[in-house]
Design a protein around this motif. Structure first.
Motif, PDB file in Angstrom:
ATOM      1  N   LYS A  18       0.933  -1.020   0.010  1.00  0.00           N
ATOM      2  CA  LYS A  18       0.084  -0.028  -0.155  1.00  0.00           C
ATOM      3  C   LYS A  18       0.998   1.160  -0.119  1.00  0.00           C
ATOM      4  O   LYS A  18       1.570   1.422   0.866  1.00  0.00           O
ATOM      5  N   VAL A  19       0.858   1.987  -1.020  1.00  0.00           N
ATOM      6  CA  VAL A  19       1.542   3.214  -1.253  1.00  0.00           C
ATOM      7  C   VAL A  19       0.658   4.299  -1.158  1.00  0.00           C
ATOM      8  O   VAL A  19      -0.691   4.272  -1.409  1.00  0.00           O
ATOM      9  N   ALA A  20       1.018   5.629  -0.731  1.00  0.00           N
ATOM     10  CA  ALA A  20       0.008   6.776  -0.418  1.00  0.00           C
ATOM     11  C   ALA A  20       0.862   7.972  -0.415  1.00  0.00           C
ATOM     12  O   ALA A  20       2.103   8.015  -0.292  1.00  0.00           O
ATOM     13  N   THR A  21       0.293   9.226  -0.680  1.00  0.00           N
ATOM     14  CA  THR A  21       0.870  10.564  -0.540  1.00  0.00           C
ATOM     15  C   THR A  21       0.042  11.407   0.180  1.00  0.00           C
ATOM     16  O   THR A  21      -1.239  11.281   0.128  1.00  0.00           O
ATOM     17  N   TRP A  22       0.896  12.320   0.943  1.00  0.00           N
ATOM     18  CA  TRP A  22       0.008  13.079   1.777  1.00  0.00           C
ATOM     19  C   TRP A  22       0.617  14.460   1.891  1.00  0.00           C
ATOM     20  O   TRP A  22       1.748  14.473   2.589  1.00  0.00           O
ATOM     21  N   ASN A  23       0.127  15.459   1.498  1.00  0.00           N
ATOM     22  CA  ASN A  23       0.540  16.900   1.531  1.00  0.00           C
ATOM     23  C   ASN A  23      -0.143  17.360   3.108  1.00  0.00           C
ATOM     24  O   ASN A  23      -1.156  17.542   3.204  1.00  0.00           O
ATOM     25  N   LEU A  24       0.890  17.839   4.042  1.00  0.00           N
ATOM     26  CA  LEU A  24       0.523  17.888   5.255  1.00  0.00           C
ATOM     27  C   LEU A  24       0.427  19.466   5.607  1.00  0.00           C
ATOM     28  O   LEU A  24       0.399  19.953   6.572  1.00  0.00           O
ATOM     29  N   ASP A  25       0.452  20.299   4.612  1.00  0.00           N
ATOM     30  CA  ASP A  25      -0.004  21.709   4.712  1.00  0.00           C
ATOM     31  C   ASP A  25       0.871  22.412   6.044  1.00  0.00           C
ATOM     32  O   ASP A  25       0.314  22.914   6.848  1.00  0.00           O
ATOM     33  N   TRP A  26       2.096  22.740   5.571  1.00  0.00           N
ATOM     34  CA  TRP A  26       2.845  23.464   6.514  1.00  0.00           C
ATOM     35  C   TRP A  26       2.944  22.921   7.960  1.00  0.00           C
ATOM     36  O   TRP A  26       2.810  23.326   8.899  1.00  0.00           O
ATOM     37  N   PRO A 266      -5.114  12.079   2.500  1.00  0.00           N
ATOM     38  CA  PRO A 266      -4.055  11.002   2.012  1.00  0.00           C
ATOM     39  C   PRO A 266      -4.724  10.291   0.910  1.00  0.00           C
ATOM     40  O   PRO A 266      -5.937   9.963   1.189  1.00  0.00           O
ATOM     41  N   VAL A 267      -3.934  10.069  -0.122  1.00  0.00           N
ATOM     42  CA  VAL A 267      -4.401   9.510  -1.062  1.00  0.00           C
ATOM     43  C   VAL A 267      -3.860   7.985  -1.517  1.00  0.00           C
ATOM     44  O   VAL A 267      -2.198   8.263  -1.241  1.00  0.00           O
ATOM     45  N   SER A 268      -4.042   6.987  -1.616  1.00  0.00           N
ATOM     46  CA  SER A 268      -3.464   5.663  -1.524  1.00  0.00           C
ATOM     47  C   SER A 268      -3.916   4.899  -2.584  1.00  0.00           C
ATOM     48  O   SER A 268      -5.047   4.779  -3.134  1.00  0.00           O
ATOM     49  N   VAL A 269      -3.040   3.855  -3.002  1.00  0.00           N
ATOM     50  CA  VAL A 269      -3.492   2.556  -3.858  1.00  0.00           C
ATOM     51  C   VAL A 269      -2.647   1.442  -3.258  1.00  0.00           C
ATOM     52  O   VAL A 269      -1.465   1.602  -2.942  1.00  0.00           O
TER      53      VAL A 269
END
Length: 283
Positions: A18-26, A266-269
């Motif tokens: 499972k891989v994901a990306t997450w921009n945590l906004d400063w 978070p966006v994952s696939v």
């Protein structure tokens, strides 16, 4: 049935990753008024960090590209060191890019893709995961803001800078294709890639790519277009299972929570990674 049992060890199995990306906004522990922060940035409280850490546990991904994170110690408050190894770029900025990797997985660190970070922009974090019988190159990015759905508009500095970044990514992709490597590029592209998008088209000229967010919209803070993407190329294009795309929505729905949590979800696939030894990786 006996024949099937005898044949089973000979068949390659697939390990779920499972891989994901997450921009945590400063995401930072700096206080209001710090000269490195814009005036409109709201510092996180201890409760905010606790909430984000709970969402990180709920995400439960093996590999997470993280963006806008102020260093390793800040990232470790969401991805504790007993469960994750964290690699961050060496940029001297608050909005750094990194990759959190589950402790059961092994990887090598490649040099930062510093060409993406010219001027005030962010470098890419680059690692190679070793997954049993297969290796997977992973590049986490946070591209230039301000050119979401246009391309090189005359006089637009943002679009010119994004075009330069896209060319550098295309070169990185071409190098992976020449090596015969399986690879992922994931993160905040700050770009809507629906339709005949020029950025995505330029990347696909370097190698065939599968985009997990293709034809989908994000339910994060409403029905919106994705700008966080996960792209797979080489053998990884066949490993990706686009039907497993997920967006982890926050339970807090008031827009005021965007400053305390993040304006990105978070966006994952999931990837089905062949494992010649039949040993599943922890997922």
């Amino acid at each position: 049935m006996l024949l099937l049992i005898l044949l089973l060890p000979l068949a390659a199995r697939a390990a779920d990753l499972k891989v994901a990306t997450w921009n945590l906004d400063w995401l930072t522990t700096r206080q209001a008024g710090d000269r490195a922060l814009p005036r409109d940035v709201t510092p996180r409280s201890a409760d905010d960090f606790d909430r984000l850490a709970r969402y990180a546990r709920a995400l439960n991904a093996d590999v997470v590209a993280i963006e806008e994170v102020d260093g390793w110690s800040v990232a470790s408050r969401l991805f504790p060191r007993d469960r994750y190894s964290i690699h961050m770029t060496h940029d001297h900025v608050v909005q750094r890019v990194g990759i959190a990797v589950r402790r059961s997985l092994h990887y090598d660190v490649n040099p930062d893709v510093t060409g993406l970070g010219f001027g005030h922009l962010r470098s890419g974090a680059d690692i190679t995961l070793h997954l049993g019988a297969a290796d997977l190159r992973v590049l986490a990015v946070h591209l230039k803001k301000g050119c979401r759905d246009r391309w090189a508009v005359a006089g637009s500095l943002a679009c010119r800078e994004l075009r330069d970044q896209a060319q550098l990514l295309a070169d990185w992709i071409a190098a992976r294709r020449q090596e015969g490597a399986a690879f992922l590029i994931l993160g905040d592209f700050n770009r809507i890639m629906d339709g005949n998008d020029a950025v995505l088209a330029s990347l696909r000229q370097a190698a065939p790519l599968v985009r997990a967010t293709e034809g989908r919209s994000s339910p994060c803070w409403g029905n919106e277009s994705f700008i966080d993407h996960i792209l797979a190329g080489g053998a990884a294009a066949a490993w990706m299972r686009p039907e497993t795309l997920r967006v982890l929505r926050y339970r807090e729905t008031d827009p005021a929570w965007k400053d305390r949590l993040s304006d990105h979800c978070p966006v994952s696939v999931r990837l089905a990674v062949p494992d010649g030894n039949g040993d599943p990786h922890e997922g």
